[in-house]
Design a protein around this motif. Structure first.
Motif, short mmCIF file in Angstrom:
data_model
loop_
_atom_site.label_atom_id
_atom_site.label_comp_id
_atom_site.label_asym_id
_atom_site.label_seq_id
_atom_site.Cartn_x
_atom_site.Cartn_y
_atom_site.Cartn_z
N TYR A 59 67.35 9.30 -7.54
CA TYR A 59 66.75 9.48 -8.86
C TYR A 59 67.48 10.53 -9.68
O TYR A 59 67.47 10.51 -10.90
CB TYR A 59 65.28 9.89 -8.73
N LEU A 60 68.07 11.49 -8.98
CA LEU A 60 68.60 12.67 -9.68
C LEU A 60 70.08 12.61 -10.01
O LEU A 60 70.55 13.34 -10.85
CB LEU A 60 68.33 13.91 -8.82
N TYR A 61 70.84 11.74 -9.30
CA TYR A 61 72.29 11.86 -9.46
C TYR A 61 72.79 11.65 -10.88
O TYR A 61 73.79 12.26 -11.27
CB TYR A 61 73.02 10.92 -8.48
N ILE A 112 78.21 25.68 -9.22
CA ILE A 112 77.97 24.24 -9.37
C ILE A 112 77.51 23.91 -10.78
O ILE A 112 77.98 22.97 -11.40
CB ILE A 112 76.94 23.77 -8.33
N TRP A 113 76.60 24.71 -11.27
CA TRP A 113 76.08 24.45 -12.62
C TRP A 113 77.19 24.54 -13.66
O TRP A 113 77.36 23.67 -14.51
CB TRP A 113 74.97 25.46 -12.94
N THR A 140 82.13 15.73 -10.18
CA THR A 140 80.76 16.22 -10.23
C THR A 140 79.87 15.45 -9.25
O THR A 140 78.97 16.02 -8.66
CB THR A 140 80.17 16.11 -11.65
N LEU A 141 80.16 14.16 -9.08
CA LEU A 141 79.39 13.39 -8.10
C LEU A 141 79.60 13.94 -6.70
O LEU A 141 78.66 14.09 -5.93
CB LEU A 141 79.81 11.91 -8.13
N LEU A 142 80.86 14.27 -6.38
CA LEU A 142 81.15 14.82 -5.06
C LEU A 142 80.40 16.13 -4.85
O LEU A 142 79.78 16.35 -3.81
CB LEU A 142 82.66 15.06 -4.90
N VAL A 143 80.45 16.98 -5.86
CA VAL A 143 79.72 18.24 -5.77
C VAL A 143 78.24 17.97 -5.53
O VAL A 143 77.59 18.59 -4.70
CB VAL A 143 79.92 19.08 -7.04
N ARG A 189 71.37 20.15 -3.16
CA ARG A 189 70.25 21.09 -3.10
C ARG A 189 70.46 22.23 -4.11
O ARG A 189 69.54 22.61 -4.84
CB ARG A 189 70.22 21.67 -1.69
N TYR A 190 71.70 22.74 -4.13
CA TYR A 190 71.98 23.85 -5.04
C TYR A 190 72.02 23.39 -6.49
O TYR A 190 71.65 24.13 -7.40
CB TYR A 190 73.31 24.50 -4.66
N PHE A 191 72.46 22.15 -6.68
CA PHE A 191 72.50 21.60 -8.03
C PHE A 191 71.09 21.53 -8.60
O PHE A 191 70.84 21.94 -9.73
CB PHE A 191 73.13 20.20 -7.97
N VAL A 192 70.15 21.05 -7.78
CA VAL A 192 68.77 20.95 -8.25
C VAL A 192 68.20 22.33 -8.52
O VAL A 192 67.50 22.55 -9.51
CB VAL A 192 67.91 20.19 -7.22
#
Lengths: 295, 293, 371
Positions: free
Chosen positions: A112-114, B216-217, B271-274, B280-283
């Protein structure tokens, strides 16, 4: 004997402010200085280059007489409203569903988040071709034998704006879900236990107990979505380029084209000023409240 | 979650549960569909797309579109593929991420451990800067970059991203360091450590998670930026996103959809790879930008 | 001049003065405890001695050196914090020697000092661990080790035991007392726990509302509290306060009050001061500690002024070693400390013995003790 603080001790007192000052200076110049400059330009007769002939409110009155601008802000209102409401509804529903001890939650959440990790340009490109009647969904349905199927919104002046909503919702609704899910997980389980003891049905449990407690998440979602909506630019550029015609023109694309391609810098600056005022009206009270609570 | 939460599952009937699973799966398909379309069609010859079914797997598998997107496609006036733009993006992202994270860490340290009168107002000013519509700074920024000879250069973009990124990095580090015990700083002061020693020896070694979040952000945001790249870059510094858009919007020649899809994936890949490696850190970064504290 | 002088020191935050002209002199080797309820300013004062907060006016001197404006690390002090403030990323050994490293002490010397301290505190086996792997008591020892290794002029303790469980707290208290006894260091110790204050200190400063209410030895503070605040804050259960009417008859003074049965109780006051006599006919507050209000058999045999009265018991609370008996005298609820096997039963009248040698009197308006 009074010993005056030595140099090193005094340096230690000033060091923190010294370290902070480059950032503060950058922000003051590049953000607030620039804002003032742009606001000033919006009262001048600037065309292709900044010029300093004061024209008062002329740019603003011109701006609001432009049908182009009227389209942009009407589109903005429709887009923002639909985008925010749909994202909130989907986000909340998915969060509530995911919170039912779902097997495979760990796999669903990242799916959902990607989209949030993608560039709006990538999102726009993908949806541009998916929605394209020539090769996309319509073509697929035809090749599957459903000849009468028609889905040409992206080429249709009436409906093109809704394709922007669709792509934008696809990109951000997962993030809204994550915000609500965090809110749900933060609710004290004992309160739910007590409500169940009181005989509340699931529906009432959510309507009367849980959703009211998600108020902070609603507020954050509103603020984030509103600010994203007003700033929407890349997505429109990649998806529709503002067209067909001016059907998906938004204030951000209006500002860019008036300033840099139509050489009406004064009017462009006026439109940017109005965008800033709109965002400020939402963000300033929010940030003020957030920072005050933290004390 | 504690053990106590186990027995508080909201009970749902079997039909309701089935409907819930169905809805969740349908949405999963909705989110996955564009990625599927991009991947599948980037591996097809062009005629399979124009004459066929977008949802079907390739009849003939080919990586030719990828090769073309990377090194041959006509972007702007030259047929260079995305390769040079990829390096432009890297050259812009790395210093901008590094500098904004460093400054954010120092700012967060000062704003929590060396508080002074008015610090909250200064922080508020920095934070608001994250949310302005960047249209408001485009005109003066273009002028200033020109004056300093940075117009059209990678360093100009680095500066721009640094300026408009420190608000977020400062926010991250400030929130993180606010929970870091001030007594540790006081103990270090008594032990004789100075401002920078306390930062390097005491705070920074404990900052791993928030550094990851900030990096990451910033990486995601700067990599994905289009507006600044489109406004301030020239051929020698244009980032991936601008190149992708130029490729897709270019009006001459046959539209090579398979190449467009391959290019879109290439632009999204870092960015997808990251996201896959450190989601978890992205969220956490996303959340910190909205629900603070 | 003492070893540590706090001279007319005040602290203000903006227009708000939170510490008012504090004057304390600490001699070398003394163990001074600053005690008071939260918000009384005791931690602020400690931080000012440490140099972590600025001094608004007045002076703080250590060994006759003015410390105003001197950086904390240059004051030759060490501090043990409430949360221990151990650096989470360093091992125990690195934690202990960090201060020495910052002061440029060579590695060999640091290691020697570390080993000495580790031996003294019996934490040698912990030196390579990280603080996260230690128990509360072990962290406490490491925090003390970090302070000790500096060999400072003054040790500052900021509520160091409040994060420990009850049993460990008592053990560590004894440990700190031993340490002070063996090393003879000068200590300033902040706590809100009056028992810690009584057991550890050589002198106590009782603080409230930014004022030092009383400065004295534990015995002075306990037996002759200078005002009602000190009287009730120190001691547990706290001092009984009974309104009494003073009647002077020549050399003798009698404190009159009413029993629970409505009888007049006349308690004779030994060695009354002239000042006390001047309150003739007025109502004052008499303070009697629970251990000076007992059953007749439990009364202090050395006291020459035991006054026995009959009164009704409200509640009895056996505490093992003693039984606390609650009763109402002169309209005030009082707690008496009786022997464990007392026969007092609720709702029945029993005999209470006042040890009037220990009674103190307070002016009800100024709340100060009548000397």
């Amino acid at each position: 004997m009074q010993s005056a603080p030595d140099f090193k001790t005094r340096l230690q007192v000033w060091l923190p402010k010294l370290v902070l000052s480059p950032s503060i200076a950058m922000v003051l110049v590049f953000v607030y200085g620039f804002i003032l400059f742009t606001v000033y330009l919006s009262f001048t007769d600037s065309r292709i280059l900044p010029s300093y002939g004061w024209v008062g409110w002329e740019n603003y009155s011109k701006l609001f007489r432009l049908s182009h601008w009227e389209i942009a802000i009407t589109n903005m209102a429709i887009f923002a409203l639909l985008y925010m409401v749909i994202c909130t509804v989907i986000g909340l529903a998915l969060a509530i569903f995911l919170d039912q001890k779902i097997r495979g939650e760990g796999a669903l959440r990242p799916i959902y988040l990607y989209p949030m990790a993608l560039s709006f340009i990538v999102t726009g490109t993908a949806w541009k071709w998916i929605l394209d009647p020539g090769i996309g969904i319509e073509n697929t349905m035809h090749s599957l034998g459903w000849e009468s199927f028609a889905f040409d919104w992206i080429k249709n002046r009436e409906y093109a704006l809704y394709t922007v909503v669709l792509a934008a919702v696809w990109q951000t609704s997962g993030f809204v879900m994550a915000m609500f899910l965090a809110g749900l997980r933060g609710i004290d389980n004992e309160i739910l236990k007590a409500a169940q003891m009181d005989g509340a049905s699931n529906w009432n449990l959510y309507r009367r107990i849980i959703i009211p407690q998600l108020r902070p998440a609603f507020l954050s979602a509103f603020v984030i979505l509103a600010h994203l909506a007003i700033k929407t630019y890349d997505l429109v550029i990649a998806l529709t380029g503002g067209g067909p015609g001016r059907a998906t023109e938004l204030p951000a694309t209006f500002m860019y084209s008036y300033t840099f391609t139509r050489n009406q810098m004064g009017i462009g600056a006026a439109s940017a000023t109005i965008m800033l005022m709109t965002i400020a009206a939402i963000m300033v009270p929010y940030l003020y409240a957030e920072l005050r609570e933290k004390r | 979650m504690s053990v106590a939460s186990q027995d508080t599952t909201i009970r749902t009937g079997r039909v309701t549960r089935a409907l819930i699973y169905l809805t969740l799966l349908l949405f999963a398909l909705f989110y996955l569909m564009p990625l599927f379309v991009m991947v599948v069609n980037s591996l097809k010859p062009l005629h399979e797309i124009t004459s066929g079914n977008m949802m079907a797997l390739p009849e003939v598998w080919t990586i030719e579109p990828w090769r073309k997107a990377w090194s041959e496609a006509q972007i702007g006036v030259q047929a260079t593929g995305l390769k040079p733009y990829f390096w432009n993006s890297i050259k812009m992202v790395v210093p901008a991420v590094f500098l904004s994270t460093m400054l954010g860490a120092l700012n967060g340290y000062v704003l929590t451990k060396w508080r002074f009168r008015g610090d909250t107002i200064l922080f508020g000013l920095m934070l608001f800067a994250c949310f302005i519509p960047f249209q408001i700074v485009l005109i003066p920024m273009a002028r200033v970059l020109g004056i300093f000879g940075l117009a059209g250069t990678t360093w100009g973009l680095v500066l721009v991203h640094l300026v408009y990124g420190i608000g977020f990095t400062t926010l991250y580090f400030r929130n993180y360091y606010a929970a870091f015990p001030t007594e540790l700083v006081r103990a270090a002061q008594i032990d004789g450590a100075g401002f920078f020693q306390i930062f390097w020896r005491i705070l920074l070694p404990s900052s791993g998670p928030i550094i990851v979040v900030s990096v990451i952000w910033q990486f995601t945001n700067i990599w994905n930026d289009f507006l600044f790249g489109a406004s301030f870059a020239d051929f020698s510094s244009q980032p991936m996103t601008v190149a992708l858009n130029n490729l897709v919007q270019s009006s001459h020649g046959v539209k090579e959809y398979n190449v467009h899809f391959a290019a879109a994936i290439l632009a999204a890949l870092p960015t997808l790879l990251v996201y896959i490696v450190a989601g978890r850190y992205f969220v956490r970064g996303l959340m910190a930008g909205s629900v603070k504290g | 001049m003492g070893f540590l002088d706090i001279d007319n020191t005040t602290k203000s935050y903006g227009p708000v003065e939170v510490l008012h002209e504090i004057d304390i002199t600490v001699e070398e080797g003394e163990f001074l405890v600053l005690v008071g309820p939260s918000g009384c300013g005791k931690s602020t004062l400690l931080n000012m001695i440490a140099g972590l907060e600025e001094i608004t006016s007045g002076e703080i001197r250590i060994k006759d050196q003015v410390m105003n404006g001197v950086h904390p690390s240059k004051r030759n002090i060490a501090m043990v914090f409430q949360s221990y403030a151990l650096y989470p990323n360093m091992t125990v050994g690195q934690n202990i020697t960090f201060g020495l490293e910052m002061h440029g002490v060579p590695k060999a010397e640091r290691d020697k000092a570390m080993n000495d301290v580790a031996q003294l505190l019996q934490i040698e086996q912990l030196l390579d661990r990280k603080p996260g792997q230690l128990s509360g008591g072990q962290r406490q020892r490491v925090a003390m080790g970090r302070a000790l290794v500096r060999n400072p002029d003054v040790f500052l303790f900021d509520e160091p035991l409040s994060n420990l469980d009850a049993k460990l707290r008592v053990d560590m208290r004894t440990e700190i007392k031993k340490l002070h006894h063996n090393l003879g260091t000068t200590i300033v110790y902040v706590t809100h726990d009056q028992i810690e204050a009584m057991t550890l200190s050589t002198r106590i400063a009782v603080m409230n509302g930014g004022y030092v209410q009383q400065l004295g030895t534990p015995k002075e503070i306990y037996d002759t509290p200078s005002n009602l605040f000190v009287a009730t804050f120190m001691g547990s259960p706290s001092m009984n306060l009974i309104p009494v009417k003073l009647r002077v008859d020549g050399e003798a003074v009698v404190a009159e009050t009413e029993s629970s049965e409505g009888d007049t109780l006349s308690l004779s006051v030994p060695n009354p001061s002239a000042r006390l006599k001047s309150y003739n006919g007025q109502t004052v507050t008499m303070g009697v500690r629970p251990e000076a209000l007992t059953d007749a058999e439990g009364a202090d045999h050395r006291s020459t002024h035991i006054e026995k009265v009959l009164n009704k018991v409200t509640v009895t609370e056996p505490a093992g070693s003693d039984t606390f008996v609650t009763t109402t005298i002169g309209g005030a609820e009082c707690v008496a400390r009786m022997r464990a096997d007392t026969e007092a039963t609720p709702e029945e009248v029993t005999e209470f013995a006042f040890n009037m040698e220990k009674a103190v009197f307070f002016d009800p308006k100024s709340e100060d003790r009548i000397v």
